[in-house]
Design an enzyme around this catalytic site. Sequence first.
Site, PDB file in Angstrom:
ATOM      1  N   HIS A  18      58.068  34.687 -11.232  1.00  0.00           N
ATOM      2  CA  HIS A  18      56.713  35.094 -11.523  1.00  0.00           C
ATOM      3  C   HIS A  18      56.054  33.994 -12.994  1.00  0.00           C
ATOM      4  CE1 HIS A  18      60.272  37.965 -13.477  1.00  0.00           C
ATOM      5  NE2 HIS A  18      59.706  38.031 -14.254  1.00  0.00           N
ATOM      6  N   ASP A  22      55.234  36.691 -17.066  1.00  0.00           N
ATOM      7  CA  ASP A  22      55.064  37.942 -17.983  1.00  0.00           C
ATOM      8  C   ASP A  22      53.975  37.817 -18.609  1.00  0.00           C
ATOM      9  OD1 ASP A  22      58.257  38.279 -16.527  1.00  0.00           O
ATOM     10  OD2 ASP A  22      58.915  38.272 -19.313  1.00  0.00           O
ATOM     11  N   HIS A  42      59.743  31.998 -14.298  1.00  0.00           N
ATOM     12  CA  HIS A  42      61.030  32.339 -13.965  1.00  0.00           C
ATOM     13  C   HIS A  42      61.287  33.297 -12.672  1.00  0.00           C
ATOM     14  CE1 HIS A  42      59.247  34.877 -16.894  1.00  0.00           C
ATOM     15  NE2 HIS A  42      60.038  35.774 -16.843  1.00  0.00           N
ATOM     16  N   ARG A  90      74.285  42.357 -12.110  1.00  0.00           N
ATOM     17  CA  ARG A  90      74.481  41.213 -13.382  1.00  0.00           C
ATOM     18  C   ARG A  90      73.795  42.442 -14.400  1.00  0.00           C
ATOM     19  NH1 ARG A  90      69.502  39.234 -15.345  1.00  0.00           N
ATOM     20  NH2 ARG A  90      70.105  37.876 -16.921  1.00  0.00           N
TER      21      ARG A  90
END
Length: 314
Positions: free
Chosen positions: A184, A186, A240, A249
């Site tokens: 995607h 941002d 990203h 994580r």
Amino acid sequence: MAASGALPVVDLTPFLTWDEGGIARGTDTVREACRTHGFFRVVNHGVPAELLARALEQSAAFFALPDEEKARVRPAAASKAPLPAGYGRQPAHSTDKNEYLVVFDPKLGFNVYPTEPAGFRETLDECHGKLTELGLLIQEILNECMGLPPGFLSNYNNNRGFDHMTSKRYFPATEEENIGFSEHEDGNCITFIFQDGVGGLEVLKDGHWVPAEPVDGSIIVNIGDVIQVLSNGKLKSATHRVVRKSVHRHSFAFFFNLHGDKLVEPLPEFTAKIGEAPRYRRFLYREYQQLRVRNKTHPPARPEDIVRITHYAI
Ligand SMILES: O=C(O)CCC(=O)C(=O)O
Ligand SMILES: [Fe+2]
């Protein structure tokens, strides 16, 4: 340009100490990074490393709580927040596999805080404050990089009501799949990311996925769609994603945003003044943010139907 973990690195010391030569060099590095990667890493940014480490540690303790405990931090039903503040989890049908906590500027009164671990609330508020300051600084640097009149961006983007921070935990990968956050861009102006040592964030550059590796104390910066549109595509909102590893994580993302009432369109400096046609039509930022929320709550069956900034492309 120094590189670490494959991303350009910008030392912000000169900007915090008013070293003019250093400011000019740092600004050049940011300009180049925005053109080539849309991503860079900042060091000596004024946010204490101890605060970043504490935030990651406390968020790991929060997400390790039983689901019933986390569910108590549910968003308030009648909230006027631009997005639900509090704990959430990606819907089961989503390809994204993470859970998260959304926090706004504490002064707005939108936040719903965990009571455990002790001190987490204070840490979240402190982080939000420090990352807001960093956002204002990076915005000034971008203003210069874009050749805009002094103070243009800070005047235009003068309401911090839509800024928010998310603390996230990604689940371990399974044998079948490992998407943590699908690819995607941002939607906002500027994003900051800091993460634990697990890794998995990747940036698309020239058709290749480049890892944005964890480097303790550093903060990753990326440019969002608003800056891309204002600059008529000269500055890049980079694609990203997060790939899941064999363990949980933890990361934080702070979205230095734009208020929903603002109109977004390519600026004259990037169109009429240089004889170029606008590549995007004007839109109300609130509408775009709502369409993006819908991508998540009602994911379209075909990935090509996900609303991205291309929705406004001319
Ligand atoms: O968790 C990360 O490292 C990145 C998250 C991200 O890309 C986002 O929240 O938009
Ligand atoms: Fe992102």
